[in-house]
Each structure stands twice: as C-alpha cells, then as structure tokens.
Enzyme design. Structure first.
Site, short mmCIF file in Angstrom:
data_model
loop_
_atom_site.label_atom_id
_atom_site.label_comp_id
_atom_site.label_asym_id
_atom_site.label_seq_id
_atom_site.Cartn_x
_atom_site.Cartn_y
_atom_site.Cartn_z
N SER A 299 1.30 -1.08 0.23
CA SER A 299 0.25 -0.02 -0.34
C SER A 299 0.99 1.64 0.25
CB SER A 299 -0.74 0.38 1.47
OG SER A 299 -1.99 1.43 1.29
N TYR B 185 -1.82 -0.66 10.53
CA TYR B 185 -2.03 -0.97 9.18
C TYR B 185 -0.66 -0.65 8.05
CZ TYR B 185 -3.69 -1.72 3.94
OH TYR B 185 -4.58 -0.97 3.09
P1 NDP Z 1 -11.52 -5.29 -0.39
O1 NDP Z 1 -12.12 -5.07 1.37
O2 NDP Z 1 -12.03 -5.34 -1.40
O3 NDP Z 1 -10.84 -7.66 -0.67
C1 NDP Z 1 -10.63 -7.79 0.39
C2 NDP Z 1 -10.45 -8.95 0.31
O4 NDP Z 1 -10.07 -10.34 0.65
C3 NDP Z 1 -11.51 -9.86 -0.41
O5 NDP Z 1 -12.02 -11.11 -1.25
C4 NDP Z 1 -11.50 -10.76 1.29
O6 NDP Z 1 -12.46 -12.14 1.34
C5 NDP Z 1 -10.22 -11.09 1.74
N1 NDP Z 1 -9.90 -11.78 2.96
C6 NDP Z 1 -9.38 -10.50 4.19
N2 NDP Z 1 -9.95 -10.93 5.59
C7 NDP Z 1 -9.04 -11.81 4.92
C8 NDP Z 1 -8.25 -13.34 5.59
N3 NDP Z 1 -8.05 -13.00 6.65
N4 NDP Z 1 -8.31 -14.35 5.17
C9 NDP Z 1 -8.25 -14.89 3.60
N5 NDP Z 1 -8.72 -13.65 3.38
C10 NDP Z 1 -9.23 -12.60 3.41
O7 NDP Z 1 -9.68 -5.03 -0.45
P2 NDP Z 1 -9.63 -4.07 -1.62
O8 NDP Z 1 -9.52 -4.80 -2.85
O9 NDP Z 1 -9.87 -2.83 -1.02
O10 NDP Z 1 -7.65 -4.90 -1.09
C11 NDP Z 1 -7.53 -5.75 -2.06
C12 NDP Z 1 -5.78 -5.88 -1.09
O11 NDP Z 1 -5.17 -4.43 -1.95
C13 NDP Z 1 -5.80 -5.45 0.04
O12 NDP Z 1 -4.19 -5.94 0.27
C14 NDP Z 1 -5.44 -4.04 0.30
O13 NDP Z 1 -4.44 -3.41 2.47
C15 NDP Z 1 -4.62 -3.36 -0.28
N6 NDP Z 1 -4.60 -2.08 -0.96
C16 NDP Z 1 -5.77 -1.10 -0.94
C17 NDP Z 1 -6.27 0.27 -0.85
C18 NDP Z 1 -7.76 0.48 -1.64
O14 NDP Z 1 -8.07 2.04 -1.52
N7 NDP Z 1 -9.09 -0.35 -1.64
C19 NDP Z 1 -5.56 0.41 -1.24
C20 NDP Z 1 -4.18 0.17 -1.01
C21 NDP Z 1 -4.00 -1.27 -0.50
P3 NDP Z 1 -14.14 -12.13 2.04
O15 NDP Z 1 -14.60 -11.24 0.20
O16 NDP Z 1 -14.32 -13.30 2.28
O17 NDP Z 1 -14.19 -11.29 2.41
#
Ligand code: NDP
Length: 241
Positions: free
Chosen positions: A136, A150
C-alpha cells in the site's frame, strides 16, 4: 500453463486481478475469508473466460487456512505464481484509540499471513515463478489518524518483498510488490467511511481514485515475461501520491 493463486481474489482488487489474469490464460485458485456470494459470482465470471477456477474459503490468519489454500491448489496442478492480495483495515482511528486485539489481527492479515503465504509459495515454486505482494502507498505515508499499524504492516511487507526477492533470485523466483494508492473498492465503506474515496480523490495528483483494473494491469505485467528482469522491488500505482 500458468496456475496462479490470488488471495482475496473474489472481491475488489483481487477479483479484478483474477479477471485480468484469466484473460491472459491463467488458471486460478482464488482465496477468500467468508463472502460466499462474491466467491460464487467471481468464479462464474472467470469460468466464462474459459479457464479453470477454484475458490477456497480459508482464513489466512491461521496456519490451517494457509495449508488448506495450498493443498487445494496442489489438486489443480503445479502452481506458477501467487498474488498475495488479501488484506484488511477494519477501522479508521488514531493508534491510541485502537484496541490491542485489532492491532494484532491487522498485522496478522497484512503482514504475518502474507509472509507465511510467501514462504509456502517458495516451497511450491520449485520450477521458478512469480510472487506479487499487494502492499500500500500507506507504507510510506504512514496513515496518521487512520491506521498507523496497517501502514506499518504494509511497510513490513515491502521489506519482505526486497529481502525474499534477493533470497530466491537464484531459484528463478521473482518477488515483487505493488503499492496501490486510493482505489475504489468496498474496503473504505466496510472500514466505516463510505465517503472516503470521493472525499480524498481531489487530493490525488492525478485528480481521481484508481480503479481495481489499474492495479490488475500492473499485476499482469509483473507476472509476465515482459517483467523478467524485475524483482525485489515495489511498484507504486497511486496516481502520484
Ligand atoms: P476488499 O475489502 O475489497 O477485499 C478484501 C479481500 O481479502 C476479500 O476477498 C476478503 O475475503 C479477503 N480477506 C480479508 N481478510 C481475509 C482473511 N483473514 N483470510 C482470507 N481472506 C481474507 O479489499 P481491496 O480489494 O480494496 O484490497 C485488496 C488489497 O489491496 C489489500 O491487501 C489492501 O490492503 C490493498 N490496498 C487497497 C487499497 C484501496 O484503496 N482499496 C489501497 C492500498 C492497498 P471476503 O470477501 O470473504 O471478505
């Protein structure tokens, strides 16, 4: 044949990565934690692209969850790449107002889990391959008042990308990271601030939030042979922020 694991591959950025890699012909194993409906819908749209797609419900903050993900992938075939995308923010608050348990679980899903997934990936990529860690822009901004812990976890994952990339370069494994900036997904609303993307977009030098597909494009490039000389580094995809 490419067989790629995408953690958190059923929603948001992960689902866009899955769609993009499917278009490149990758078979896919998509991990998720609990949202069955998104998993079903994403798998259906991936199947429509003519590649194999298996979804695995597994909590990647547990050893059992990580073992389950890789065991199910092994049933599909030899893994050629892993996208360490699953992550979570849980709540916006200054550090002194954040409970200990929440700090620990944030670090579990954003740092410890991805490191254990990367370790498991190295073990199965015995013919070489690519590991992409989704970190990130927060790692260098520090995210004061929002989620300092985070940001620290993501900075740790950038460091692990550098170290592991150097450690396994001679095995033919490339390890790279992408640091997204503000990306329009459900993460902001589920963390408690549905207006965050609209409010912050004007502060981005390019004047808007990014789309999940823009992260997916970078992942597809890093996983391809066109990026064969890129390893042990983080690519920022953040609109200049
Ligand atoms: P979302 O919240 O839209 O999706 C998160 C995904 O991770 C979901 O599929 C969720 O599963 C899964 N997940 C969460 N916790 C667990 C766990 N304990 N075990 C297994 N799977 C898990 O997030 P984003 O798509 O926005 O983010 C994706 C990545 O990008 C993350 O690492 C985030 O930190 C990073 N990021 C995002 C930014 C943003 O602005 N959106 C900016 C910078 C980085 P389920 O669907 O079942 O809940």
């Amino acid at each position: 044949m490419s067989l790629t694991i995408v953690t958190g591959g059923t929603r948001g950025i992960g689902a866009a990565i899955a769609a993009r890699l499917a278009a490149e012909g990758h078979d896919l194993v998509l991990g998720y934690r609990s949202d069955e409906e998104s998993a079903r819908a994403t798998a259906e749209s991936i199947h429509a692209r003519g590649v194999r797609c298996v979804t695995v419900r597994a909590d990647l903050t547990t050893d059992a969850g990580i073992e389950e993900l890789f065991a199910r992938a092994a049933e599909v075939g030899p893994v050629t790449g892993v996208v360490n995308n699953a992550g979570a923010t849980y709540r916006f608050a200054p550090l002194h107002e954040t409970p200990t348990e929440e700090i620990r679980r944030t670090i579990d899903i954003n740092l410890t889990g991805p490191i254990l997934v990367a370790r498991a990936a190295v073990a199965v990529l015995d013919r070489g391959g690519v590991i992409v860690n989704i970190t990130s822009g927060a790692a260098t901004i520090g995210s004061p008042g929002e989620y300092v812990h985070y940001a620290a976890a993501k900075a740790g994952l950038d460091a692990a990308t550098r170290g592991l990339g150097l450690e396994v370069a001679d095995r033919g494994i490339r390890v790279v990271a992408i640091a997204p900036g503000l990306i329009a997904t459900d993460l902001h609303a589920t963390t408690g601030d549905p207006e965050r993307v609209a409010r912050m977009a004007p502060q981005i030098p390019l004047g808007r939030a990014g789309q999940p597909e823009e992260i997916a494009n970078a992942v597809a490039w890093l996983m391809s042979d066109q990026a064969a000389y890129v390893t042990a580094t983080t690519l920022r995809v953040a609109g200049g922020r």
